[in-house]
Design a protein around this motif. Structure first.
Motif, short mmCIF file in Angstrom:
data_model
loop_
_atom_site.label_atom_id
_atom_site.label_comp_id
_atom_site.label_asym_id
_atom_site.label_seq_id
_atom_site.Cartn_x
_atom_site.Cartn_y
_atom_site.Cartn_z
N GLY A 135 72.75 68.42 37.11
CA GLY A 135 72.32 67.45 38.17
C GLY A 135 70.92 67.11 37.92
O GLY A 135 70.38 67.52 36.86
N GLN A 136 70.59 65.94 38.64
CA GLN A 136 68.85 65.30 38.20
C GLN A 136 68.33 65.14 39.64
O GLN A 136 68.76 65.16 40.65
N MET A 137 67.02 65.20 39.36
CA MET A 137 65.78 64.90 40.23
C MET A 137 65.25 63.75 40.01
O MET A 137 64.75 63.58 38.82
N VAL A 138 65.15 62.62 40.55
CA VAL A 138 64.28 61.52 40.71
C VAL A 138 63.01 61.72 41.48
O VAL A 138 63.03 61.89 42.62
N ILE A 139 61.99 61.49 40.81
CA ILE A 139 60.54 62.08 41.70
C ILE A 139 59.55 60.90 41.32
O ILE A 139 59.42 60.59 40.03
N THR A 140 58.91 60.51 42.19
CA THR A 140 57.65 59.52 41.99
C THR A 140 56.21 60.08 42.27
O THR A 140 56.26 61.13 43.28
N PHE A 141 55.39 59.87 41.47
CA PHE A 141 54.04 60.23 41.65
C PHE A 141 53.20 58.95 41.99
O PHE A 141 53.17 58.05 41.56
N THR A 142 52.10 59.44 42.76
CA THR A 142 51.10 58.47 42.89
C THR A 142 49.87 58.72 41.90
O THR A 142 48.91 57.70 41.89
N GLU A 143 49.41 59.73 41.76
CA GLU A 143 48.26 60.22 40.88
C GLU A 143 48.69 60.64 39.64
O GLU A 143 49.60 61.55 39.47
N ASP A 144 47.87 60.34 38.65
CA ASP A 144 47.76 61.03 37.31
C ASP A 144 47.53 62.42 37.40
O ASP A 144 48.58 63.31 36.71
N TYR A 145 46.51 62.88 38.13
CA TYR A 145 46.37 64.22 38.31
C TYR A 145 47.48 65.34 38.65
O TYR A 145 47.84 66.27 37.97
N THR A 146 48.25 64.74 39.92
CA THR A 146 49.48 65.44 40.17
C THR A 146 50.48 65.52 39.19
O THR A 146 50.92 66.49 39.06
N PHE B 185 63.70 71.53 33.95
CA PHE B 185 64.31 70.38 33.82
C PHE B 185 63.88 69.63 32.53
O PHE B 185 62.89 70.11 32.09
N GLU B 186 64.71 68.98 31.71
CA GLU B 186 64.24 68.08 30.57
C GLU B 186 63.92 66.69 31.57
O GLU B 186 64.54 66.34 32.47
N ILE B 187 62.72 66.19 31.06
CA ILE B 187 62.20 65.20 32.00
C ILE B 187 61.93 63.73 30.99
O ILE B 187 61.64 63.90 29.65
N ASN B 188 62.07 62.95 31.56
CA ASN B 188 61.96 61.37 31.07
C ASN B 188 61.17 60.65 31.95
O ASN B 188 61.33 60.54 33.26
N ARG B 189 59.83 60.23 31.65
CA ARG B 189 58.78 59.54 32.55
C ARG B 189 58.75 58.02 32.24
O ARG B 189 58.49 57.79 30.88
N ALA B 190 58.44 57.56 33.19
CA ALA B 190 57.83 55.94 33.02
C ALA B 190 56.53 55.71 33.86
O ALA B 190 56.72 56.25 35.02
N ARG B 191 55.67 54.76 33.61
CA ARG B 191 54.84 54.45 34.27
C ARG B 191 54.98 52.99 35.09
O ARG B 191 55.83 52.05 34.17
N LEU B 192 55.24 53.22 36.24
CA LEU B 192 55.82 51.94 37.08
C LEU B 192 54.87 50.85 37.10
O LEU B 192 55.34 49.53 37.19
N LYS C 59 53.38 55.19 41.14
CA LYS C 59 52.80 54.93 40.07
C LYS C 59 53.59 55.43 38.81
O LYS C 59 53.56 54.86 37.66
N TYR C 60 54.32 56.51 38.92
CA TYR C 60 55.17 57.04 37.97
C TYR C 60 56.59 57.44 38.33
O TYR C 60 56.51 58.10 39.77
N LEU C 61 57.50 57.23 37.54
CA LEU C 61 58.89 57.76 37.94
C LEU C 61 59.20 58.88 36.93
O LEU C 61 59.16 58.40 35.53
N VAL C 62 59.72 59.81 37.30
CA VAL C 62 60.23 60.87 36.62
C VAL C 62 61.64 61.28 36.70
O VAL C 62 61.77 61.67 37.82
N ILE C 63 62.39 61.29 35.62
CA ILE C 63 63.98 61.69 35.99
C ILE C 63 63.96 62.93 35.22
O ILE C 63 63.71 63.14 34.04
N CYS C 64 64.43 63.84 36.04
CA CYS C 64 64.47 65.33 35.52
C CYS C 64 65.98 65.75 35.46
O CYS C 64 66.85 65.52 36.59
N THR C 65 66.43 66.08 34.13
CA THR C 65 67.98 66.66 34.36
C THR C 65 67.88 68.03 34.32
O THR C 65 66.93 68.64 33.30
N LYS C 66 68.69 68.58 34.90
CA LYS C 66 68.64 70.22 35.00
C LYS C 66 68.82 70.85 33.47
O LYS C 66 69.73 70.48 32.90
#
Length: 153
Positions: free
Chosen positions: A99-110, A122-129, A139-146
């Motif tokens: 299964g996967q989780m898609v999560i967005t972040f607004t701040e670099d710190y978070t 999770f294995e993670i793959n992230r991109a700056r939006l 600001k950031y999109l992170v795709i997390c695979t279990k």
């Protein structure tokens, strides 16, 4: 990656992203929101029906929904740092294998504080939006695979 999938929108509030998830091909979208007043707005506007409006925290969702959602989404992730591990462990156990989780972040710190905890589950793959200042909260999109259970335990 939503085509034909069952999606859980964690913290759906008034369901503002539910239509977008459906437009992206989601077969079903569950809005998970413990604030019943906010969730009621999604039902009143027709974004969600009663079956898909889940008035619980993720930790308290009914057993019949566990492992039913192929993907969960969390837009604009913000949470008390002390709660990160418990939250992501719960997400891990709610999702089916792979299964996967898609999560967005607004701040670099978070994002920086969240990544080590995410990597436990999770294995993670992230991109700056976006690279310049703008008014998008994502600001950031992170795709997390279990991760396989053998790597987590």
């Amino acid at each position: 990656g939503f085509e034909g999938k069952v999606v859980g929108d964690i913290g759906t509030r008034d369901g503002r992203y539910v239509r977008t998830l459906k437009d992206l091909g989601a077969k079903e979208v569950y809005g998970i929101e413990p604030n019943k007043e906010e969730l009621e707005k999604a039902v009143q506007t027709g974004v969600l029906d009663f079956e898909h409006a889940i008035p619980f925290t993720l930790q308290d969702i009914p057993d019949n929904l566990r492992r039913k959602m192929d993907v969960v989404v969390v837009f604009n992730f913000i949470m008390i740092l002390a709660e990160y591990d418990r939250f992501f462990k719960t997400v891990y156990h709610v999702l089916p294998e792979e299964g996967q989780m898609v999560i967005t972040f607004t701040e670099d710190y978070t994002l920086k504080k969240t990544e080590p905890v995410l990597r436990k589950y999770f294995e993670i793959n992230r991109a700056r939006l976006w690279r310049i200042n703008g008014n998008s909260p994502h600001k950031y999109l992170v795709i997390c695979t279990k991760r396989p259970k053998s790597l987590v335990d």
